[in-house]
Design a protein around this motif. Structure first.
Motif, PDB file in Angstrom:
ATOM      1  N   THR A  41     -27.479  -8.177 -25.763  1.00 52.94           N
ATOM      2  CA  THR A  41     -27.030  -9.584 -25.691  1.00 52.94           C
ATOM      3  C   THR A  41     -28.238 -10.514 -25.620  1.00 52.94           C
ATOM      4  O   THR A  41     -28.252 -11.567 -26.274  1.00 52.94           O
ATOM      5  CB  THR A  41     -26.073  -9.808 -24.501  1.00 52.94           C
ATOM      6  OG1 THR A  41     -25.039  -8.830 -24.570  1.00 52.94           O
ATOM      7  CG2 THR A  41     -25.431 -11.192 -24.545  1.00 52.94           C
ATOM      8  N   GLU A 119     -20.961  -6.339 -27.848  1.00 50.81           N
ATOM      9  CA  GLU A 119     -19.808  -5.593 -27.327  1.00 50.81           C
ATOM     10  C   GLU A 119     -19.045  -4.938 -28.476  1.00 50.81           C
ATOM     11  O   GLU A 119     -18.484  -3.846 -28.302  1.00 50.81           O
ATOM     12  CB  GLU A 119     -18.878  -6.535 -26.546  1.00 50.81           C
ATOM     13  CG  GLU A 119     -19.244  -6.713 -25.071  1.00 50.81           C
ATOM     14  CD  GLU A 119     -20.496  -7.540 -24.817  1.00 50.81           C
ATOM     15  OE1 GLU A 119     -20.980  -8.193 -25.758  1.00 50.81           O
ATOM     16  OE2 GLU A 119     -21.004  -7.537 -23.674  1.00 50.81           O
ATOM     17  N   ARG A 195     -22.105 -15.364 -19.846  1.00 53.20           N
ATOM     18  CA  ARG A 195     -22.968 -14.227 -19.510  1.00 53.20           C
ATOM     19  C   ARG A 195     -22.443 -13.505 -18.266  1.00 53.20           C
ATOM     20  O   ARG A 195     -22.039 -14.134 -17.289  1.00 53.20           O
ATOM     21  CB  ARG A 195     -24.416 -14.675 -19.283  1.00 53.20           C
ATOM     22  CG  ARG A 195     -25.139 -15.234 -20.496  1.00 53.20           C
ATOM     23  CD  ARG A 195     -25.185 -14.292 -21.685  1.00 53.20           C
ATOM     24  NE  ARG A 195     -25.742 -12.982 -21.429  1.00 53.20           N
ATOM     25  CZ  ARG A 195     -27.019 -12.645 -21.587  1.00 53.20           C
ATOM     26  NH1 ARG A 195     -27.872 -13.547 -22.013  1.00 53.20           N
ATOM     27  NH2 ARG A 195     -27.423 -11.411 -21.367  1.00 53.20           N
ATOM     28  N   GLY A 196     -22.472 -12.185 -18.355  1.00 52.85           N
ATOM     29  CA  GLY A 196     -21.951 -11.376 -17.255  1.00 52.85           C
ATOM     30  C   GLY A 196     -20.427 -11.290 -17.269  1.00 52.85           C
ATOM     31  O   GLY A 196     -19.818 -10.759 -16.344  1.00 52.85           O
ATOM     32  N   SER A 198     -18.188  -9.566 -18.724  1.00 50.39           N
ATOM     33  CA  SER A 198     -17.417  -8.320 -18.866  1.00 50.39           C
ATOM     34  C   SER A 198     -16.693  -7.939 -17.574  1.00 50.39           C
ATOM     35  O   SER A 198     -15.603  -7.367 -17.619  1.00 50.39           O
ATOM     36  CB  SER A 198     -18.328  -7.166 -19.282  1.00 50.39           C
ATOM     37  OG  SER A 198     -18.898  -7.441 -20.522  1.00 50.39           O
TER      38      SER A 198
HETATM   39  N1  ASP Z   1     -23.090  -8.585 -22.592  1.00 51.45           N
HETATM   40  C1  ASP Z   1     -22.804  -9.792 -21.853  1.00 51.45           C
HETATM   41  C2  ASP Z   1     -24.047 -10.239 -21.102  1.00 51.45           C
HETATM   42  O1  ASP Z   1     -25.081  -9.591 -21.186  1.00 51.45           O
HETATM   43  C3  ASP Z   1     -21.640  -9.644 -20.930  1.00 51.45           C
HETATM   44  C4  ASP Z   1     -21.815  -8.646 -19.806  1.00 51.45           C
HETATM   45  O2  ASP Z   1     -22.662  -7.761 -19.879  1.00 51.45           O
HETATM   46  O3  ASP Z   1     -21.071  -8.746 -18.835  1.00 51.45           O
HETATM   47  O4  ASP Z   1     -23.997 -11.233 -20.457  1.00 51.45           O
END
Ligand code: ASP
Ligand code: ADP
Ligand code: MG
Length: 266
Positions: A41, A119, A195-196, A198
Motif C-alpha cells: 500500500t 488487497e 489507511r489501516g 482492514s
Molecule cells: N493496506 C491498507 C493500509 O496499509 C489497509 C490495512 O492494511 O489495513 O493501510
C-alpha cells in the motif's frame, strides 16, 4: 461463524502465508479478511503521489518494481502450473490497470483505483495458494458487498443483504477470503476505508453476519502495555477489560487477540 483478519506482515512473506494457512485450516467455516502484503500500500500511495506531482516516469518505475516483486512471490509460492498461470494473468491485469491510471487525468478515483490493488493482489494470490494446498477456499470480492453511504459510513443494510446472499450462494466453501480496506462509495465507485481500514472491514463483516467473534491477528504476541515501536521492554497484557482496551486503542494502540497469549475480555 468467525471472522479473522490478517495484516500486511501476516501475508508479507511465504513463511507467514504458511503460518496463516495453518491457523485458518482447522475445519471450521470462517471469513478471512486480508490486508495488502506489507509495503504494497505504501508503494501504491507513492505511485499515486508521483502521478499527482506530474512525475509519470517515476510512477512507471515504481510500477515495474512492484511487478518484479510479485513475479517473485508467484515463483516462490505456487508450484501448480495452472494456478501459477492464473495468478500471473491476474498480476498482469493489475499491472495494466496501474499503467492505465498513469494515462488518466489524476483525480481521486485514480488514487483510489491505485491504492485498491494491494488487497486485490494479496487475496487473489492467497486464495489460489490455499486451493493449491487442497483447501476449499472461495474468494468473495469485497466490492460485491462492501459499500459506504453519503457520509462515508458503512451502508449496513446493503452490506448485510449482499454479504449474506453471497455467503448463501457459496455454502460449500470452508474458507471465504475477502479484501480488507476497499469498498464502493455511494456512487458505486471504488473507494476505501482509509489507511489501516482492514481491521474496520473485519468488524463491519462481523456485525453484518452476526459473527461469534472477530479476531484481528497481527505480527505481535498480544496487546502490550505500550507501543513497542516507541517504548522498550513492553509486555503483553494477560487480561484487559473492553473499556481499557478501547481507551488504549483510542490513543493509538493496536488490538490483537492471539491465542493463548492475550485474551480480550468483552
Ligand atoms: N493496506 C491498507 C493500509 O496499509 C489497509 C490495512 O492494511 O489495513 O493501510
Ligand atoms: P497489521 O499490519 O497487522 O495491520 P499494524 O501495523 O496495524 O499491524 O499493528 C501491529 C503493530 O502495532 C505491532 O507490530 C506493534 O508495533 C504496534 N502496536 C502499537 N501499540 C501496540 C500495543 N499496545 N500492543 C501491541 N502492539 C502495538
Ligand atoms: Mg493495520
Amino acid at each position: 461463524m468467525l471472522v479473522l483478519k490478517f495484516g500486511g506482515t501476516s501475508v508479507g512473506s511465504i513463511e507467514n502465508m504458511n503460518n496463516v494457512r495453518s491457523i485458518i485450516n482447522d475445519g471450521t467455516q470462517k471469513i478471512v479478511v486480508l490486508s495488502a502484503m506489507s509495503g504494497t500500500t505504501n508503494a501504491l500511495v507513492e505511485i499515486s503521489e508521483q502521478l499527482n506531482a506530474g512525475d509519470r516516469d517515476n510512477a512507471l518505475e515504481l510500477i515495474e518494481e512492484l511487478l518484479v516483486k510479485y513475479a517473485q512471490v508467484i515463483e516462490d509460492l505456487l508450484q501448480n502450473k495452472q494456478l501459477k498461470e492464473e495468478v500471473s494473468k491476474y498480476v498482469l491485469s493489475v499491472y495494466e490497470t496501474l499503467i492505465e491510471q498513469t494515462k488518466s487525468k489524476y483525480n481521486e478515483l485514480v488514487h483510489n483505483t491505485i491504492v485498491a490493488q494491494g488487497e486485490l493482489l494479496s487475496t487473489f494470490i492467497f486464495s489460489r495458494f490455499l486451493i493449491q494446498e487442497g483447501i476449499n477456499a472461495v474468494l468473495l470480492p469485497a466490492l460485491d458487498f462492501m459499500r459506504v453511504d453519503q457520509q462515508h459510513e458503512p451502508d449496513s443494510f446493503y452490506i448485510q443483504q449482499n454479504l449474506n446472499r453471497i455467503i448463501d450462494d457459496n455454502q460449500q466453501a470452508d474458507i471465504y477470503i475477502t479484501q480488507g480496506f476497499i469498498c464502493l462509495d455511494v456512487q458505486g465507485q471504488i473507494s476505501n476505508l482509509q489507511r489501516g481500514g482492514s481491521d474496520y472491514t473485519a468488524s463491519i463483516i462481523g456485525a453484518a453476519i452476526q459473527a461469534e467473534e472477530v479476531q484481528i491477528w497481527t505480527d505481535i504476541d498480544g496487546f502490550h502495555n505500550n507501543d513497542p515501536r516507541y517504548v522498550e521492554n513492553t509486555t503483553a497484557i494477560q487480561k484487559i477489560s473492553f473499556d481499557e482496551a478501547a481507551e488504549l486503542a483510542y490513543f493509538g494502540a493496536k488490538i490483537c487477540i492471539h491465542k493463548p497469549l492475550c485474551r480480550l475480555e468483552i
